[in-house]
Design a protein around this motif. Structure first.
Motif, short mmCIF file in Angstrom:
data_model
loop_
_atom_site.label_atom_id
_atom_site.label_comp_id
_atom_site.label_asym_id
_atom_site.label_seq_id
_atom_site.Cartn_x
_atom_site.Cartn_y
_atom_site.Cartn_z
N TRP A 1 -15.18 -0.81 0.86
CA TRP A 1 -15.24 -0.88 2.32
C TRP A 1 -15.14 0.53 2.90
O TRP A 1 -15.80 0.88 3.85
CB TRP A 1 -14.11 -1.77 2.85
CG TRP A 1 -14.12 -1.92 4.33
CD1 TRP A 1 -14.87 -2.80 5.05
CD2 TRP A 1 -13.36 -1.16 5.28
NE1 TRP A 1 -14.61 -2.63 6.40
CE2 TRP A 1 -13.70 -1.64 6.56
CE3 TRP A 1 -12.41 -0.13 5.17
CZ2 TRP A 1 -13.12 -1.12 7.74
CZ3 TRP A 1 -11.84 0.40 6.32
CH2 TRP A 1 -12.21 -0.11 7.59
N SER A 2 -14.30 1.34 2.26
CA SER A 2 -14.16 2.74 2.64
C SER A 2 -13.42 3.45 1.52
O SER A 2 -12.81 2.81 0.66
CB SER A 2 -13.38 2.88 3.95
OG SER A 2 -13.35 4.24 4.36
N SER A 3 -13.50 4.77 1.53
CA SER A 3 -12.81 5.54 0.48
C SER A 3 -12.46 6.91 1.01
O SER A 3 -13.03 7.38 2.00
CB SER A 3 -13.70 5.66 -0.76
OG SER A 3 -14.93 6.27 -0.41
N GLN B 1 -13.47 7.39 7.44
CA GLN B 1 -14.65 7.39 6.57
C GLN B 1 -15.56 6.20 6.88
O GLN B 1 -16.78 6.30 6.88
CB GLN B 1 -14.25 7.36 5.09
CG GLN B 1 -13.80 8.70 4.53
CD GLN B 1 -14.89 9.75 4.52
OE1 GLN B 1 -16.05 9.48 4.85
NE2 GLN B 1 -14.54 10.97 4.15
N ARG B 2 -14.93 5.05 7.10
CA ARG B 2 -15.72 3.87 7.42
C ARG B 2 -16.50 4.10 8.73
O ARG B 2 -17.70 3.84 8.82
CB ARG B 2 -14.79 2.66 7.58
CG ARG B 2 -15.49 1.39 8.00
CD ARG B 2 -16.27 0.77 6.85
NE ARG B 2 -17.16 -0.30 7.30
CZ ARG B 2 -17.81 -1.12 6.49
NH1 ARG B 2 -17.70 -0.97 5.19
NH2 ARG B 2 -18.60 -2.05 6.96
N ARG C 1 -9.40 -7.98 0.28
CA ARG C 1 -9.52 -6.52 0.31
C ARG C 1 -8.25 -5.94 -0.31
O ARG C 1 -7.15 -6.27 0.13
CB ARG C 1 -9.69 -6.03 1.75
CG ARG C 1 -9.78 -4.51 1.89
CD ARG C 1 -10.12 -4.11 3.32
NE ARG C 1 -11.46 -4.58 3.67
CZ ARG C 1 -11.89 -4.74 4.92
NH1 ARG C 1 -11.11 -4.44 5.93
NH2 ARG C 1 -13.11 -5.19 5.16
N LEU D 1 -8.73 7.14 -3.16
CA LEU D 1 -8.31 5.79 -2.77
C LEU D 1 -9.50 5.08 -2.13
O LEU D 1 -10.34 5.71 -1.49
CB LEU D 1 -7.17 5.85 -1.74
CG LEU D 1 -5.82 6.39 -2.21
CD1 LEU D 1 -4.88 6.56 -1.01
CD2 LEU D 1 -5.19 5.46 -3.25
N ALA D 2 -9.54 3.76 -2.31
CA ALA D 2 -10.58 2.98 -1.63
C ALA D 2 -10.02 1.62 -1.25
O ALA D 2 -9.14 1.09 -1.94
CB ALA D 2 -11.79 2.79 -2.54
N TYR D 3 -10.52 1.10 -0.14
CA TYR D 3 -10.36 -0.32 0.14
C TYR D 3 -11.54 -1.01 -0.53
O TYR D 3 -12.70 -0.70 -0.25
CB TYR D 3 -10.36 -0.59 1.64
CG TYR D 3 -9.01 -0.39 2.30
CD1 TYR D 3 -7.88 -1.06 1.83
CD2 TYR D 3 -8.87 0.45 3.41
CE1 TYR D 3 -6.64 -0.89 2.44
CE2 TYR D 3 -7.64 0.61 4.03
CZ TYR D 3 -6.52 -0.05 3.53
OH TYR D 3 -5.31 0.11 4.14
N GLU E 1 0.82 -1.21 0.00
CA GLU E 1 0.00 0.00 0.00
C GLU E 1 0.85 1.26 0.00
O GLU E 1 0.45 2.29 -0.55
CB GLU E 1 -0.98 -0.03 1.18
CG GLU E 1 -1.99 -1.16 1.01
CD GLU E 1 -2.94 -1.36 2.17
OE1 GLU E 1 -3.81 -2.24 2.06
OE2 GLU E 1 -2.83 -0.65 3.19
N HIS F 1 -10.42 -9.11 6.61
CA HIS F 1 -11.51 -8.31 6.04
C HIS F 1 -12.87 -8.94 6.30
O HIS F 1 -13.89 -8.33 5.99
CB HIS F 1 -11.28 -8.11 4.55
CG HIS F 1 -11.32 -9.38 3.75
ND1 HIS F 1 -10.27 -10.27 3.75
CD2 HIS F 1 -12.26 -9.92 2.97
CE1 HIS F 1 -10.58 -11.31 2.98
NE2 HIS F 1 -11.78 -11.12 2.50
N LEU G 1 -6.30 -2.29 -1.95
CA LEU G 1 -6.30 -0.83 -2.06
C LEU G 1 -6.32 -0.47 -3.53
O LEU G 1 -5.50 -0.95 -4.31
CB LEU G 1 -5.06 -0.24 -1.40
CG LEU G 1 -4.97 1.29 -1.43
CD1 LEU G 1 -5.95 1.91 -0.43
CD2 LEU G 1 -3.55 1.77 -1.16
N LEU H 1 -9.21 6.56 5.60
CA LEU H 1 -10.04 5.42 5.20
C LEU H 1 -10.73 4.83 6.43
O LEU H 1 -11.91 4.45 6.39
CB LEU H 1 -9.19 4.37 4.49
CG LEU H 1 -8.73 4.75 3.07
CD1 LEU H 1 -7.60 3.84 2.60
CD2 LEU H 1 -9.90 4.69 2.09
#
Lengths: 378, 141
Positions: free
Chosen positions: B75-77, A142-143, B103, B93-95, A126, A236, B105, A139
């Motif tokens: 899942w999130s961004s 946001q979740r 999962r 970006l997002a998962y 990543e 996950h 990126l 991230l």
């Protein structure tokens, strides 16, 4: 088995100090800790250093100026938890009787490495995809925000609280002015929803601790618990946001070891590298149920005059974050608080304190490492 | 190179060729046509978007090469507003939880904060990064 005690603490100033040598930051911290513990340097019989960016050999260069005889010495790298990981090893060594008096040093100088945010590690899946640390926390945020309906104002309240606390910390990097919630939200966006004032500054600094067994000194602090865990697979298939599970693992061990519940903690220093970090950490530490951690700062619960003050030092958001130098500064603040010597930052109830540091950034893991320690006055 | 302290100096961290360092072996997941490559556990079916792992990190069972769907749910961004490596802001970006897969990126073709569960499809790569675009307005619970 010995009862590990915190004998002394010391820190440098925290801030951008590229003109100083790394060793000199460390020497400032070590000198204060040695004097605070009331020992001579010759009593130190082991050294554990926590540092991420070193440079390699930093422990030995620091030791040169201290004039210690050749004692066991090693360097620990556990991302942001490097300093507290070094402390954890010292505590365990004292508990087991391996050493009688251990010097712990956490140090990093970021200003000579990066001119802004930390450059992501190119060997990480990543990191190579240009995910910066604020992006990772964004991230996570946001979740969390979408899952629990948390507002931007609730996130910002953490920054307002900690930056206000930091005004009274003469060693903090940022202490010019406490922003309002509106100013936090209006500061420039770093990674949505995290604005500039919700991100800790990178910093230069060092903190030192002296750990030893019980010696009948009323100033010493009892180390009721110290737990260190590595990251584990961020699966996950679970509902956990990134980082959460590693803090839970360390916290459960620490509470069990101390025989305490979250409600018994008077004052905390936790890893608020970003505002969302403090919120999720406090949930992982059991101060709030899942999804309710965002209410702790706006309600005043975690304010310096609240029921359970969190980051009375100003936290990383004020102190700045010299990775290896952070955990030892957190422990130093709790020591000053528990002894009632935190001056303008002093909290009212200060018998039991907790420190949490979580380091992360390795892709696919729920953290790199996390340390939780609980200390109390005798 | 600047002579100002802390500016433009080489760092201990390997920054990679993208920002002026030496090249490193690319650790990112690979896209092969209509599939993301990786391994899957033959015992518990846990998916991993990496090769070379010695066993399943979830149950220690044996793993075998696998091809994962390029579609999934966000899942999130986030939208990053600072420059990182070769990327200039804003970039998204997002998962992405791939359907029956790991999962991963991804970079977003259109930078945006997406509702949780937004359906995405990996459409290709850019500078070696997986790139995904929204499929439609469908949102999975």
């Amino acid at each position: 088995m010995n009862q590990p005690m915190l004998w002394g603490v010391g820190t440098s100033d925290y801030g951008l100090q590229p003109e100083r040598r790394v060793e000199s930051l460390a020497w400032t911290a070590v000198a204060e800790a040695v004097r605070d513990a009331g020992i001579t340097p010759g009593q130190i019989d082991a050294i554990v250093v926590g540092s991420v960016f070193g440079p390699p050999g930093v422990a030995t260069r620091v030791q040169r100026g201290l004039g210690l005889p050749g004692v066991p010495m090693w360097t620990v790298e556990n991302a942001c938890a490097s300093g507290t990981s070094a402390y954890h090893e010292a505590v365990e060594a004292v508990r087991l009787g391996r050493f009688g008096c251990v010097l712990v040093l956490g140090v990093d100088q970021m200003s000579t490495l990066f001119s802004g945010a930390i450059v992501p590690e190119a060997t990480d899946p990543e990191g190579a995809a240009s995910l910066p640390l604020p992006g990772l926390y964004a991230l996570q945020a946001q979740r969390y925000v979408q899952e629990f309906g948390v507002t931007p104002e609730q996130l910002a309240a953490v920054a307002v609280k900690n930056k206000r606390n930091g005004l009274d910390n003469p060693r903090a990097q940022l202490r010019k002015k406490a922003p309002t919630v509106e100013e936090v939200l209006a500061s420039r966006m770093i990674a949505d929803p995290l604005t500039f004032l919700q991100c800790c500054p990178t910093s230069d600094g060092a903190g030192a601790l002296i750990v030893g067994p019980e010696r009948g000194n009323p100033d010493d602090l009892r180390i009721e618990a110290s737990a260190m865990v590595s990251g584990a697979l961020w699966d996950h298939r679970t509902d956990d946001v990134w980082g959460y599970a590693s803090v839970v693992r360390a916290a459960e061990q620490a509470y069990a070891q101390a025989g305490r519940t979250p409600g018994e903690i008077d004052v905390l220093e936790v890893h608020d590298a970003f505002t969302i970090g403090e919120i999720l950490t406090l949930e992982a530490l059991g101060l709030a149920p899942r999804g309710k951690g965002a209410e702790l700062a706006p309600s005043g619960h975690t304010a310096r005059d609240g029921a359970q003050p969190v980051n009375p030092s100003g936290g990383l958001l004020s102190r700045g974050h010299p990775l290896g130098g952070t955990g030892t500064a957190q422990i130093a603040e709790i020591a000053w608080q528990l002894r009632g010597r935190a001056e303008a930052r002093q909290v009212a109830r200060h018998r039991v304190g907790l420190v949490e540091t979580m380091g992360g950034g390795a892709a696919g893991m729920d953290g790199n490492a996390c340390v939780v320690t609980i200390l109390s006055v005798l | 190179m600047s002579t100002e302290l802390g500016v433009g100096r080489p760092t201990k961290r390997r920054p990679g060729a993208a920002v002026g360092g030496l090249p490193v072996a690319d650790p990112r997941p690979l896209l092969d046509g209509d599939a993301v490559l990786g391994v899957r556990c033959t015992a518990c079916r846990y998916p991993v978007a990496q090769d070379g792992v010695p066993w399943c990190p979830a149950c220690y069972g044996p793993v075998e090469p696998a091809r994962f769907a390029t579609t999934g749910a966000a899942w999130s961004s986030t939208v990053v507003a600072i420059p990182v490596g070769e990327r200039r802001p804003p970039f998204g970006l997002a998962y992405l939880d791939l359907d029956d897969g790991p999962r991963v990126l991804v970079h977003l073709a259109e930078p945006a904060v997406l509702p949780i569960g937004t359906r995405l499809r990996i459409t290709g790569t850019d500078l070696g990064d997986l790139v995904a675009a929204t499929i439609d307005d469908e949102v999975t619970p």
